[in-house]
Design a protein around this motif. Structure first.
Motif, PDB file in Angstrom:
ATOM      1  N   PRO A   1       0.831  -1.217   0.000  1.00 38.53           N
ATOM      2  CA  PRO A   1       0.000   0.000   0.000  1.00 38.53           C
ATOM      3  C   PRO A   1       0.859   1.258   0.000  1.00 38.53           C
ATOM      4  O   PRO A   1       1.849   1.354   0.740  1.00 38.53           O
TER       5      PRO A   1
ATOM      6  N   GLN B   1      -1.564   7.933  -7.001  1.00 36.16           N
ATOM      7  CA  GLN B   1      -1.620   7.299  -5.680  1.00 36.16           C
ATOM      8  C   GLN B   1      -0.631   7.958  -4.717  1.00 36.16           C
ATOM      9  O   GLN B   1      -0.953   8.204  -3.549  1.00 36.16           O
TER      10      GLN B   1
ATOM     11  N   ALA C   1      -1.618  10.052  -1.438  1.00 30.46           N
ATOM     12  CA  ALA C   1      -1.110   9.554  -0.157  1.00 30.46           C
ATOM     13  C   ALA C   1      -0.378  10.650   0.603  1.00 30.46           C
ATOM     14  O   ALA C   1      -0.577  10.821   1.813  1.00 30.46           O
TER      15      ALA C   1
ATOM     16  N   GLU D   1       0.348   4.333   1.066  1.00 23.63           N
ATOM     17  CA  GLU D   1       0.459   5.077   2.329  1.00 23.63           C
ATOM     18  C   GLU D   1       1.490   4.447   3.248  1.00 23.63           C
ATOM     19  O   GLU D   1       2.306   5.145   3.865  1.00 23.63           O
ATOM     20  N   THR D   2       1.471   3.120   3.360  1.00 18.44           N
ATOM     21  CA  THR D   2       2.465   2.425   4.181  1.00 18.44           C
ATOM     22  C   THR D   2       3.875   2.707   3.676  1.00 18.44           C
ATOM     23  O   THR D   2       4.796   2.971   4.453  1.00 18.44           O
TER      24      THR D   2
END
Length: 413
Positions: free
Chosen positions: A74, A114, A118, A76-77
């Motif tokens: 992911p 993305q 994010a 964000e991670t």
């Protein structure tokens, strides 16, 4: 935010290194060698205190998004982990080199969106000043909406012009560092059915997550857009100028290439590939960026000019992390050990100079009134330095201070 006094460190100032105490409060440096006046004391004796790094080009975050070919996590991670790596390596301001390409997968416009979303969502949770370098592949027209949106945002990005399409299609008889200006009419193109070209496509296709045959067919279709590319470049350069965004050109191999992008407002030459470009950039007053891994390792893995030599010759202004965040500190350590230049001069390559090139007048130096972007180093003589603590706008960004200081360790000069 309570005041802190970093006491007794060897402080890297613009023109000298001297033992001093630095007071910070409310996100700013408020004095050098001033009274404690109730400030919490951070012991600095036996340590080196320097401006936090300003990184104009880093793409190591890609390895957080795709730690193995074809394996993604992911976004964000990935960006949270990247932020922690930045702080732990003394990087206070980072321009993530977000490649916006026509290829699918990691460097696609979809992945670019993305990352943009994010970073926007994570901003209140991030430690470092995470910014974006719009590393635009000039054949990728579909990136224009993303570029337009990011250029209009408050955290001013940078725009870098890349043409890896022409580079990938260069005829094998022409060395990469001698490739002509990308827009010449008779650009030497490789035969699309040549075994060497097909092998290169196989290597590239792994990152994109498609077959080599599909990748080769895709780049052939993209090449058909070539006549449209100059107008796209001019349009987006004009947009960047309207927003006051700094611009860079990437991997210039010809004086003509550098002159073309300079005329559009790109006053930063990023990773020039031939000595003639260095001299042309210097004569015109352009900032010159090279990779810190180049300097740390003692040479480029691509055969480009060596950073240490160019620094010694006055032909490099900025070192960027490129693909390895620890390289900024590692480069300064290697160059200092090799006596390429005094430490204050070397530190400008990773702090004051990149801040100036990006138009960030509030950071990159230790002086009253500037942002408290600092890194405290453990740097024993003859050994590799390591960040012990970082402050970013006065906030504690990272801390590995031992419970008991080690004053017997003398810092490197």
């Amino acid at each position: 935010m309570s005041a802190e006094l970093i006491e007794g460190a060897r402080v890297v100032l613009e023109d000298r290194v001297e033992t001093a105490s630095v007071r910070i409060e409310a996100g700013r440096i408020t004095g050098i060698d001033v009274a404690r006046d109730g400030a919490a004391v951070v012991p600095g004796r036996g340590r080196v205190l320097a401006p936090a790094f300003v990184d104009v080009h880093g793409d190591a975050f890609e390895r957080q998004i795709m730690p193995r070919p074809g394996v993604t996590v992911p976004v964000e991670t990935a960006m949270l982990e990247t932020d922690r790596q930045l702080a732990a390596n003394g990087i206070g301001t980072a321009y993530h080199a977000l490649t916006l390409s026509w290829e699918p997968g990691l460097r696609s416009v979809e992945t670019g969106w993305q990352v943009v979303h994010a970073l926007a969502a994570l901003r209140p949770r991030l430690t470092a000043d995470n910014r974006i370098q719009l590393r635009w592949e000039t054949f990728c027209a579909e990136a224009e909406p993303l570029i337009a949106q990011v250029l209009a945002e408050a955290d001013r990005p940078a725009l870098a012009f890349n043409d890896h399409t022409s580079a990938m299609l260069l005829h094998p008889d022409v060395a990469l560092h001698d490739r002509p200006f990308d827009q010449v009419p008779d650009y030497p193109v490789t035969p699309f059915d040549a075994p060497r070209f097909l092998k290169k496509m196989a290597d590239q296709s792994r990152r994109a997550g498609i077959s080599a045959e599909a990748y080769a067919a895709l780049i052939a279709r993209v090449w058909e857009r070539r006549a449209e590319v100059p107008r796209q470049i001019e349009r987006l350069a004009a947009l960047a100028r309207r927003h006051g965004a700094p611009m860079l050109s990437h991997d210039d191999s010809q004086v003509e290439t550098r002159a073309h992008y300079r005329a559009l407002g790109a006053r930063v030459a990023e990773f020039p590939m031939h000595e003639r470009v260095f001299h042309a950039a210097r004569a015109a007053g352009d900032a010159i960026v090279l990779g810190a891994p180049n300097a740390m390792r003692g040479g480029s893995h691509l055969g480009s000019p060596g950073a240490a030599e160019m620094i010694a010759r006055g032909l490099c202004d900025i070192l960027a992390s490129d693909y390895f965040y620890p390289a900024m500190l590692g480069a300064v350590a290697r160059l200092s050990a090799d006596r390429v230049a005094p430490l204050p001069v070397l530190w400008r390559l990773v702090s004051a100079n990149p801040a100036r090139a990006m138009g960030l007048a509030d950071r990159g130096r230790i002086a009253p009134g500037l942002r408290a972007d600092l890194v405290l180093l453990d740097w024993p003589e003859g050994h590799a330095p390591a960040p012990l603590r970082t402050w970013i706008a006065g906030r504690g960004g990272y801390s590995a201070l031992p419970a008991i200081p080690a004053p017997h360790l003398e810092p490197a000069p």
